[in-house]
Design a protein around this motif. Structure first.
Motif, PDB file in Angstrom:
ATOM      1  N   THR A   1       0.665   6.478   4.542  1.00  0.00           N
ATOM      2  CA  THR A   1      -0.215   5.275   4.902  1.00  0.00           C
ATOM      3  C   THR A   1       0.933   5.130   6.233  1.00  0.00           C
ATOM      4  O   THR A   1       0.213   5.593   7.871  1.00  0.00           O
ATOM      5  CB  THR A   1       0.817   3.686   5.030  1.00  0.00           C
TER       6      THR A   1
ATOM      7  N   GLY B   1      -0.144   5.508   0.806  1.00  0.00           N
ATOM      8  CA  GLY B   1      -1.198   6.860   0.713  1.00  0.00           C
ATOM      9  C   GLY B   1      -0.738   7.591  -0.454  1.00  0.00           C
ATOM     10  O   GLY B   1      -1.677   8.422  -1.231  1.00  0.00           O
TER      11      GLY B   1
ATOM     12  N   VAL C   1      -9.908  -0.241  -2.052  1.00  0.00           N
ATOM     13  CA  VAL C   1      -9.545   1.665  -1.981  1.00  0.00           C
ATOM     14  C   VAL C   1     -10.367   2.148  -2.448  1.00  0.00           C
ATOM     15  O   VAL C   1     -10.860   2.474  -3.754  1.00  0.00           O
ATOM     16  CB  VAL C   1      -7.990   2.017  -1.894  1.00  0.00           C
TER      17      VAL C   1
ATOM     18  N   GLN D   1       1.131  -1.116   0.429  1.00  0.00           N
ATOM     19  CA  GLN D   1      -0.146   0.693   0.088  1.00  0.00           C
ATOM     20  C   GLN D   1       0.644   1.266  -0.408  1.00  0.00           C
ATOM     21  O   GLN D   1       2.073   0.835   0.599  1.00  0.00           O
ATOM     22  CB  GLN D   1      -0.757   0.480   1.432  1.00  0.00           C
TER      23      GLN D   1
ATOM     24  N   MET E   1      -8.203   4.335   3.788  1.00  0.00           N
ATOM     25  CA  MET E   1      -7.359   4.159   3.926  1.00  0.00           C
ATOM     26  C   MET E   1      -8.095   2.886   4.592  1.00  0.00           C
ATOM     27  O   MET E   1      -6.594   1.814   4.893  1.00  0.00           O
ATOM     28  CB  MET E   1      -6.028   4.972   3.981  1.00  0.00           C
TER      29      MET E   1
END
Length: 277
Positions: A221, A75, A106, A73, A120
């Protein structure tokens, strides 16, 4: 020639590849060559935009670190993917849409061409799901790092994070401890290590050492993880501003049972072609 877009979210920079019609074909050596800031293009992460595997999602995006390793992942990366899709005419501003990441779906929504808000998911504190070696879930863990005893929080935001209160650290300690904690054996898959200062109940300051990358100007993240750990401890309110070296993100989380939302910018730097593929 490999066509690419260079983008960034608060200085956390990416190369974005359009793989909607042509499958992603770079191997680990090719990714490292493209990542080289002297002889390649340079990036913190490589992002591929691909057809969705999950029929409930509009597109899939892959994530690779500078060392060629895959990531689960990112962000800042998902915001750039959303802005890239908007520029490509595949995503309208204001429309909520689901994108598929390596760690699952997402939800994103463009607030404007250059600002994106992202669901998230709910922070995961269960050590087995991070993964982090611990006998039971706790708000604080004591861990030995390079001869120093630290108290950390551990959480997954689709990737593993160690969150370290930076207020009591000696000057320069983070530079030494960040890389060591990122590769600590209690984190089976490594960790992104965030050093956080609580300026007030709605304002944090953060630096992040990312696994497979190193120190970055911003980590989406990581900002989510820092807020989640402090929110779980009751030290911050439900909405906070997180200042990173590259700029600020807005994070909102009501608490357990709710998903966490991140809002911030996504910017284009340039388009190009790379002959090394």
């Amino acid at each position: 020639m490999l066509r690419f877009s260079k983008m960034h979210g608060l200085g956390n920079d990416f190369v974005v590849l359009d793989c909607r019609a042509t499958p992603f074909a770079l191997d680990e050596a090719g990714i490292r060559a493209l990542a080289d800031r002297r002889t390649g293009v340079g990036f913190d992460q490589l992002l591929s935009v691909e057809p969705a595997r999950d029929p409930s999602c509009a597109f899939y995006y892959g994530i690779w670190n500078t060392d060629g390793s895959p990531a689960r992942q990112c962000g800042n990366g998902v915001r750039c993917v959303a802005a890239w899709l908007h520029r490509a005419g595949a995503l309208a501003a204001g429309e909520p849409v689901r994108l598929e990441s390596p760690s699952g779906p997402v939800a994103v929504r463009l607030l404007s061409a250059h600002e994106v808000t992202v669901d998230m998911g709910e922070p995961r504190f269960d050590p087995a799901r991070i993964p982090f070696a611990a006998e039971h879930e706790a708000m604080r863990y004591v861990i030995e790092v390079d001869g120093t005893t630290l108290e950390i929080g551990a959480v997954s935001m689709g990737n593993p994070h160690a969150v370290v209160p930076a207020d009591g650290l000696a000057d320069g300690a983070a530079e030494r401890l960040g890389p060591a904690l990122t590769t600590h054996p209690r984190f089976a898959q490594g960790a992104n290590t965030g050093f956080v200062e609580r300026l007030s109940r709605d304002h944090l300051k953060l630096r992040v050492h990312e696994r497979g990358v190193g120190w970055t100007l911003a980590c989406g993240t990581g900002a989510c993880a820092a807020m989640a750990v402090l929110r779980q401890r009751g030290e911050v309110d439900g909405q906070v501003r997180v200042d990173l070296p590259g700029g600020a993100l807005r994070i909102a989380w009501q608490g357990p049972g709710h998903t966490l939302w991140m809002t911030g910018p996504a910017a284009f730097a340039f388009e190009g072609e790379w002959p090394g593929a």
